[in-house]
Write a protein that holds these residues in place. Structure first.
Motif, PDB file in Angstrom:
ATOM      1  N   GLN A   2       0.826  -1.199   0.000  1.00  0.00           N
ATOM      2  CA  GLN A   2       0.000   0.000   0.000  1.00  0.00           C
ATOM      3  C   GLN A   2       0.863   1.254   0.000  1.00  0.00           C
ATOM      4  O   GLN A   2       2.067   1.182   0.257  1.00  0.00           O
ATOM      5  CB  GLN A   2      -0.933  -0.012   1.207  1.00  0.00           C
ATOM      6  CG  GLN A   2      -0.215  -0.059   2.534  1.00  0.00           C
ATOM      7  CD  GLN A   2      -1.175  -0.260   3.683  1.00  0.00           C
ATOM      8  OE1 GLN A   2      -2.367  -0.414   3.503  1.00  0.00           O
ATOM      9  NE2 GLN A   2      -0.649  -0.262   4.887  1.00  0.00           N
ATOM     10  N   GLY A   4       2.718   4.223   1.308  1.00  0.00           N
ATOM     11  CA  GLY A   4       3.357   4.383   2.601  1.00  0.00           C
ATOM     12  C   GLY A   4       4.292   3.237   2.948  1.00  0.00           C
ATOM     13  O   GLY A   4       5.093   3.350   3.872  1.00  0.00           O
ATOM     14  N   SER A   5       4.216   2.139   2.200  1.00  0.00           N
ATOM     15  CA  SER A   5       5.081   0.975   2.448  1.00  0.00           C
ATOM     16  C   SER A   5       6.524   1.277   2.070  1.00  0.00           C
ATOM     17  O   SER A   5       6.782   2.008   1.121  1.00  0.00           O
ATOM     18  CB  SER A   5       4.614  -0.223   1.615  1.00  0.00           C
ATOM     19  OG  SER A   5       3.323  -0.619   1.966  1.00  0.00           O
ATOM     20  N   ILE A  85      -2.553  13.398   1.004  1.00  0.00           N
ATOM     21  CA  ILE A  85      -2.444  11.991   1.418  1.00  0.00           C
ATOM     22  C   ILE A  85      -1.903  11.991   2.849  1.00  0.00           C
ATOM     23  O   ILE A  85      -0.725  11.719   3.082  1.00  0.00           O
ATOM     24  CB  ILE A  85      -1.488  11.187   0.504  1.00  0.00           C
ATOM     25  CG1 ILE A  85      -1.740  11.430  -0.961  1.00  0.00           C
ATOM     26  CG2 ILE A  85      -1.618   9.696   0.807  1.00  0.00           C
ATOM     27  CD1 ILE A  85      -0.743  10.737  -1.869  1.00  0.00           C
ATOM     28  N   PRO A  86      -2.753  12.289   3.827  1.00  0.00           N
ATOM     29  CA  PRO A  86      -2.264  12.430   5.200  1.00  0.00           C
ATOM     30  C   PRO A  86      -1.645  11.157   5.782  1.00  0.00           C
ATOM     31  O   PRO A  86      -0.845  11.238   6.717  1.00  0.00           O
ATOM     32  CB  PRO A  86      -3.499  12.843   5.995  1.00  0.00           C
ATOM     33  CG  PRO A  86      -4.659  12.624   5.113  1.00  0.00           C
ATOM     34  CD  PRO A  86      -4.172  12.550   3.713  1.00  0.00           C
ATOM     35  N   GLN A  87      -1.950   9.997   5.218  1.00  0.00           N
ATOM     36  CA  GLN A  87      -1.384   8.761   5.746  1.00  0.00           C
ATOM     37  C   GLN A  87       0.072   8.547   5.320  1.00  0.00           C
ATOM     38  O   GLN A  87       0.725   7.633   5.800  1.00  0.00           O
ATOM     39  CB  GLN A  87      -2.229   7.544   5.356  1.00  0.00           C
ATOM     40  CG  GLN A  87      -2.206   7.165   3.890  1.00  0.00           C
ATOM     41  CD  GLN A  87      -3.259   7.862   3.039  1.00  0.00           C
ATOM     42  OE1 GLN A  87      -3.725   8.953   3.367  1.00  0.00           O
ATOM     43  NE2 GLN A  87      -3.627   7.249   1.929  1.00  0.00           N
ATOM     44  N   VAL A  88       0.584   9.406   4.434  1.00  0.00           N
ATOM     45  CA  VAL A  88       1.966   9.282   3.966  1.00  0.00           C
ATOM     46  C   VAL A  88       2.761  10.504   4.396  1.00  0.00           C
ATOM     47  O   VAL A  88       2.376  11.635   4.143  1.00  0.00           O
ATOM     48  CB  VAL A  88       2.025   9.157   2.426  1.00  0.00           C
ATOM     49  CG1 VAL A  88       3.469   9.141   1.954  1.00  0.00           C
ATOM     50  CG2 VAL A  88       1.295   7.927   1.965  1.00  0.00           C
ATOM     51  N   GLU A  89       3.881  10.251   5.064  1.00  0.00           N
ATOM     52  CA  GLU A  89       4.767  11.336   5.456  1.00  0.00           C
ATOM     53  C   GLU A  89       6.070  11.181   4.684  1.00  0.00           C
ATOM     54  O   GLU A  89       6.684  10.110   4.697  1.00  0.00           O
ATOM     55  CB  GLU A  89       5.037  11.257   6.956  1.00  0.00           C
ATOM     56  CG  GLU A  89       5.849  12.399   7.487  1.00  0.00           C
ATOM     57  CD  GLU A  89       6.013  12.322   8.993  1.00  0.00           C
ATOM     58  OE1 GLU A  89       7.066  12.783   9.479  1.00  0.00           O
ATOM     59  OE2 GLU A  89       5.123  11.805   9.670  1.00  0.00           O
ATOM     60  N   ASP A 111      -7.801   5.278  -2.745  1.00  0.00           N
ATOM     61  CA  ASP A 111      -8.248   6.667  -2.672  1.00  0.00           C
ATOM     62  C   ASP A 111      -8.180   7.389  -4.007  1.00  0.00           C
ATOM     63  O   ASP A 111      -8.464   8.580  -4.088  1.00  0.00           O
ATOM     64  CB  ASP A 111      -7.431   7.429  -1.627  1.00  0.00           C
ATOM     65  CG  ASP A 111      -7.557   6.817  -0.242  1.00  0.00           C
ATOM     66  OD1 ASP A 111      -8.669   6.369   0.107  1.00  0.00           O
ATOM     67  OD2 ASP A 111      -6.544   6.762   0.477  1.00  0.00           O
TER      68      ASP A 111
END
Length: 131
Positions: A2, A4-5, A85-89, A111
């Protein structure tokens, strides 16, 4: 896999095999991996061809087709991605954003970020029509 991986970045070996480990990356788009330090700094100093690298993920290896720098500063790119994409930093870098692009999806896109027009502000991807 996914968004962020983390993935391993390898040098492409003989006969399109996976060679030695060159670095690590993080998937920030279904077809884009942020190159993490220290490999990003090396790519900023030494010219390399995309076809020298392969990304190893859950579903096998994926050849890199393009090495792309960010179109905006790292800080601006981080702000845009945090909003979109707040789940990715993004991982902090000293040299700015450097990414590898593949032709195949590395991650699912629940998304629908693959076709979002704001990407063309951050990176010039194969799917962008404005750059």
């Amino acid at each position: 896999m996914q968004i962020g991986s983390e993935v391993a970045i390898h040098v492409q070996g003989d006969n399109r095999s996976v060679g030695e480990v060159a670095g690590v990356g993080r998937v920030i788009h279904p077809r884009v991996v942020q190159v993490l330090p220290p490999l990003d700094a090396e790519l900023s100093q030494v010219a390399r061809r995309a076809d020298e690298f392969v990304i190893l993920g859950d579903q096998g290896s994926h050849p890199v087709v393009r090495i792309r720098p960010g179109l905006v500063s790292y800080a601006e790119a981080a702000d845009i991605l945090a909003r979109e994409i707040p789940q990715v930093e993004l991982v902090a870098t000293e040299t700015g954003l450097v990414v590898f692009e593949t032709e195949e999806d590395l991650a699912d896109d629940p998304d629908g970020v693959i076709s979002s027009p704001w990407w063309c502000r951050v990176l010039c991807l194969n799917s962008c029509s404005s750059c």
